[in-house]
Design a protein around this motif. Structure first.
Motif, mmCIF file in Angstrom:
data_model
loop_
_atom_site.group_PDB
_atom_site.id
_atom_site.type_symbol
_atom_site.label_atom_id
_atom_site.label_comp_id
_atom_site.label_asym_id
_atom_site.label_seq_id
_atom_site.Cartn_x
_atom_site.Cartn_y
_atom_site.Cartn_z
ATOM 1 N N VAL A 46 0.915 -1.065 0.030
ATOM 2 C CA VAL A 46 0.116 -0.261 0.317
ATOM 3 C C VAL A 46 0.771 0.962 -0.218
ATOM 4 C CG1 VAL A 46 -1.808 1.187 1.256
ATOM 5 C CG2 VAL A 46 -2.016 -0.811 0.708
ATOM 6 N N ASP A 50 1.024 4.045 -2.374
ATOM 7 C CA ASP A 50 0.021 4.815 -1.756
ATOM 8 C C ASP A 50 -0.074 6.181 -3.223
ATOM 9 O OD1 ASP A 50 -1.617 6.319 -0.866
ATOM 10 O OD2 ASP A 50 -0.332 6.827 0.175
ATOM 11 N N PHE A 56 -7.311 1.878 -4.234
ATOM 12 C CA PHE A 56 -7.293 -0.072 -3.517
ATOM 13 C C PHE A 56 -8.432 -0.281 -2.926
ATOM 14 C CE2 PHE A 56 -2.734 2.220 -2.376
ATOM 15 C CZ PHE A 56 -2.138 1.540 -3.329
ATOM 16 N N LEU A 58 -9.350 -3.763 -0.785
ATOM 17 C CA LEU A 58 -8.905 -4.729 0.524
ATOM 18 C C LEU A 58 -9.145 -5.799 0.616
ATOM 19 C CD1 LEU A 58 -7.289 -4.866 2.890
ATOM 20 C CD2 LEU A 58 -9.006 -4.083 4.302
ATOM 21 N N ALA A 81 -5.524 0.013 6.045
ATOM 22 C CA ALA A 81 -6.269 1.540 5.176
ATOM 23 C C ALA A 81 -5.841 2.325 5.809
ATOM 24 C CB ALA A 81 -7.450 1.228 5.813
ATOM 25 N N ALA A 84 -2.394 3.944 3.326
ATOM 26 C CA ALA A 84 -3.192 4.193 1.888
ATOM 27 C C ALA A 84 -3.279 5.819 2.460
ATOM 28 C CB ALA A 84 -4.289 4.203 1.494
ATOM 29 N N MET A 89 -9.372 3.774 -0.521
ATOM 30 C CA MET A 89 -8.980 2.655 -0.245
ATOM 31 C C MET A 89 -10.284 1.931 0.468
ATOM 32 S SD MET A 89 -6.886 -0.510 2.072
ATOM 33 C CE MET A 89 -5.818 -0.353 0.805
#
Length: 299
Positions: A46, A50, A56, A58, A81, A84, A89
């Motif tokens: 990530v 980023d 993104f 998950l 999370a 990011a 995300m």
């Protein structure tokens, strides 16, 4: 340049995939990268990507679960999370609440939900699906205590599931996620035990594919599986067990159906903004014509 959407999954790297989609005049690349159960590797990926990708997803873990109108956050997933900082995300929960609810409604004529025996191994991560089945009149068994905690306690009332959620989820979401859900290599292993009898009872098994695959008995003749995130190998697995029909709530791309986290990230990239409201998701579901895809496995 195509817009890139990447799903970082705690699941097995054997299920990695990539697909290119051309839609609404734009090109999108959808990727899934598994970390074989490594949370630290997921965080590294990530941080590395980023700001370089549009959105993104998950995968292999929930960021949020719901009970009624309340949302609870898993501590382990929150670590990923928060890594990011530039790229949004999503875990698919926003799309599950809308897309899977619409799928139940769309399948009414084909399946006739009223009185149908439906097993949902984990309902708190798919509360929209659980509510839609209840509204449609299905005889639903919510298996959260059975398959999540290993307790032989079936739940048949949505109201009871909701009350248990209020009571237990603040504690459960603080536990190590791998205690509750198969991650990494565990996603490839089957558990054949007392829980198989609930599959035998059901006419339809609906919800998370990894829970379904992990506990599915050897014989499933005539049954319907409603899920997503299935590969060609998964279709062969279902055929071998005699499953009559596979219904995926997300479309098949390059031979597999991607998870709701990928499709939600795709919609976020398409919208070019985040967060999105339930009305936004519904509008894009209509625009993209996202409908359940039925595969007759025994034809």
């Amino acid at each position: 340049m195509p817009k890139r959407i990447v799903s970082i999954s705690i699941g097995s790297s054997k299920r990695n995939s990539r697909a290119e989609v051309h839609i609404l005049g734009e090109t999108f690349v959808l990727e899934r990268i598994g970390t074989d159960g490594s949370w630290e590797r997921a965080i590294e990926l990530v941080k590395e990507l980023d700001g370089e990708v549009e959105a993104f997803g998950l995968g292999g873990a929930d960021l949020y679960v719901y009970a009624g109108g309340r949302r609870y956050t898993f501590r382990d997933a929150q670590r990923i999370a928060t890594a990011a900082r530039k790229t949004p995300m999503v875990d698919g929960s926003g799309l599950k609440h809308t897309l899977e609810r619409r799928a139940v409604q769309a399948l009414e004529n084909a399946l006739g939900w009223r009185g149908k025996r439906v097993l949902v191994p984990s309902a708190v991560d798919r509360f929209g699906l659980a509510e839609a089945l209840d509204e449609a009149g299905a005889q639903t068994l919510y298996g959260d205590l059975i398959f999540g905690l290993g307790l032989p306690i079936p739940i048949y009332r949505l109201s009871l599931l909701q009350k248990l959620g209020y009571l237990l989820l603040p504690l459960i979401t603080q536990l190590p996620f791998q205690w509750l859900y198969p991650t990494g290599e565990k996603q490839e292993k089957q558990v054949l035990d007392w829980r198989q009898r609930y599959f035998t009872w059901a006419q339809v098994v609906a919800g998370d594919w990894h829970f379904i695959r992990r506990f599915m008995p050897e014989r499933m003749e005539g049954k319907v599986v409603l899920t997503n995130t299935t590969t060609e190998e998964d279709l062969a697995f279902l055929r071998a067990r005699g499953v009559a029909k596979l219904i995926t709530t997300t479309p098949r791309l390059e031979g597999r159906s991607f998870g709701t986290n990928v499709m939600e990230a795709f919609i976020v990239a398409l919208a070019g903004r985040y967060p999105l409201s339930e009305a936004d998701y519904l509008a894009y579901i209509e625009q993209l014509q996202l409908k359940p895809e039925v595969t007759d496995l025994q034809a």
